[in-house]
Design a protein around this motif. Structure first.
Motif, short mmCIF file in Angstrom:
data_model
loop_
_atom_site.label_atom_id
_atom_site.label_comp_id
_atom_site.label_asym_id
_atom_site.label_seq_id
_atom_site.Cartn_x
_atom_site.Cartn_y
_atom_site.Cartn_z
N ILE A 278 -31.76 -22.40 -16.66
CA ILE A 278 -30.55 -23.07 -16.20
C ILE A 278 -30.83 -24.57 -16.15
CG2 ILE A 278 -28.94 -23.40 -14.28
CD1 ILE A 278 -29.57 -20.51 -13.44
N ARG B 19 -26.57 -25.05 -9.86
CA ARG B 19 -27.74 -24.24 -10.16
C ARG B 19 -27.85 -23.06 -9.18
NH1 ARG B 19 -30.57 -29.12 -10.32
NH2 ARG B 19 -31.95 -28.41 -8.64
N LEU C 82 -25.20 -20.47 -10.18
CA LEU C 82 -25.60 -19.74 -11.38
C LEU C 82 -26.74 -18.77 -11.08
CD1 LEU C 82 -25.46 -22.66 -13.98
CD2 LEU C 82 -23.94 -20.68 -13.90
N ILE D 209 -28.67 -21.83 -20.33
CA ILE D 209 -27.34 -22.22 -19.86
C ILE D 209 -27.44 -23.68 -19.48
CG2 ILE D 209 -25.53 -21.84 -18.15
CD1 ILE D 209 -26.64 -19.00 -17.80
N LYS E 205 -15.63 -24.94 -17.04
CA LYS E 205 -15.56 -24.76 -15.58
C LYS E 205 -14.11 -24.91 -15.13
CE LYS E 205 -20.05 -27.04 -15.05
NZ LYS E 205 -20.73 -28.23 -14.52
N GLY F 30 -18.16 -15.23 -12.68
CA GLY F 30 -19.50 -14.70 -12.92
C GLY F 30 -19.50 -13.58 -13.93
N LEU G 140 -19.43 -14.97 -17.47
CA LEU G 140 -20.73 -15.52 -17.86
C LEU G 140 -21.70 -14.39 -18.21
CD1 LEU G 140 -22.74 -17.84 -18.19
CD2 LEU G 140 -23.21 -17.68 -15.74
#
Length: 355
Positions: A114, A122, A125, A157, A211, A215, A218
């Motif tokens: 990440i 962060r 994620l 990512i 954005k 989740g 992703l």
């Protein structure tokens, strides 16, 4: 801030009109912390004059037991995240210390890197990925590129807008490096401009997410990218199918496979030839070699070298009258009995039966 925007101010990823920077995570975390303490939070605003965030907390907590603090402290220090995504901040440096260079590190849980300059993003994620993937982190593209070259993750990512080195330049350099050009990249951006998307894909990015995103989206995107990674079935058979498969690789990977094949063929008779020497001969570290070969072929370098030796042995058995033992030694096996076992495991028949 306009009053009609106030009700959404504490929603995750919401950003007011005209907002500059940020990700819309901060105030949602504030709300989560306040509610954990049985408190309330709201915003007051007079347009053109500013916004006031009001937090109200009770002076005591019903049922609170101070002794539990001792038990909970290790969890907080470890930076674990609960279901509300509330976590102790973990720096990118601390995250790096969790990453090991062991070859089987990503055997069951692939390593995902990440890269984002926003610590809150962060953290978010990481909370999405932590149950399924191992995580490494970096705070900008330059740091991320160094980590990608050292750790060779399964996927990256990366935010687009970052200091030092942005996501577009990071992707460009990642895809230009033999050790990392095979790694899929998902770019994240707060903008949805077509021009920026085109520029991102032009650098070699594999996917784009705007954005805010969920989740589940992703995770689905990551799963699709990892499942769609092309794996070569063979690099030693010389068949038409093999050559066609290699054509689907990018130019750097085709060059790498050609060099790998050449080096293995040249040294397979040396029973002392090691993975370290193989890596040095193709210009990669042991970890870089392991993860790149695994990504492209689904096999480890050791397995690939053994397969190369067996493929050559099979050809020698068909074209020469030499004994099985002689051929075993010629292709780098130190024990004819072990050669017989490996040959049967690979081809379903003994060396003698293949003649």
């Amino acid at each position: 801030m306009a009053k009609d925007e106030l009700p959404r101010l504490f929603e995750r990823f919401y950003q007011a009109r005209g907002a500059e920077g940020g990700t819309g995570i901060g105030l949602s975390l504030v709300k989560a912390f306040v509610e954990l303490h049985k408190g309330e939070v709201h915003a007051e605003s007079e347009e053109g004059k500013g916004v006031t965030i009001v937090v109200s907390l009770p002076d005591s907590q019903p049922g609170y037991d101070p002794a539990k603090d001792v038990e909970e402290k290790p969890k907080a220090e470890a930076g674990l995240i609960d279901d509300n995504y509330v976590a102790t901040n973990i720096s990118a440096k601390e995250s790096a210390e969790r990453i090991t260079n062991a070859e089987d590190f990503d055997h069951d849980r692939p390593l995902v890197l990440i890269i984002d300059d926003n610590n809150g993003m962060r953290t978010y994620l990481r909370s999405i990925l932590k149950d399924k993937y191992n995580i490494s982190e970096a705070a900008n593209g330059k740091e991320g590129l160094e980590k990608a070259r050292r750790e060779v993750p399964k996927l990256v990512i990366c935010d687009v807008m970052m200091p030092v080195m942005d996501g577009l330049e990071f992707t460009r350099q990642l895809k230009a490096d033999t050790a990392t050009c095979h790694i899929p990249v998902i770019l994240l951006t707060a903008r949805s401009l077509t021009e920026q998307r085109e520029e991102g894909y032009g650098t070699g990015a594999d996917s784009y997410l705007t954005k805010p995103f969920s989740g589940s989206v992703l995770l689905a995107r990551i799963d699709n990218l990892l499942r769609s990674r092309f794996t070569l079935r063979s690099i030693f058979s010389g068949s038409t199918e093999e050559k066609e498969e290699e054509k689907s690789l990018n130019t750097l990977d085709q060059t790498f496979i050609g060099r790998l094949r050449e080096v293995m063929q040249k040294n397979m008779g040396d029973s002392e030839y090691s993975v370290e020497r193989l890596g040095a001969d193709v210009g990669l570290s042991r970890v870089q070699l392991y993860r790149k070969v695994k990504a492209l072929t689904g096999q480890t370098p050791v397995e690939l070298l053994r397969k190369a030796r067996l493929e050559k042995a099979k050809k020698l058995l068909l074209k020469t009258e030499r004994s099985v033992a002689e051929i075993a030694y010629e292709v780098g096996f130190t024990s004819p009995s072990y050669f017989n076992k490996c040959f049967k495991d690979e081809f379903g028949m003994s060396p003698g039966e293949s003649r």
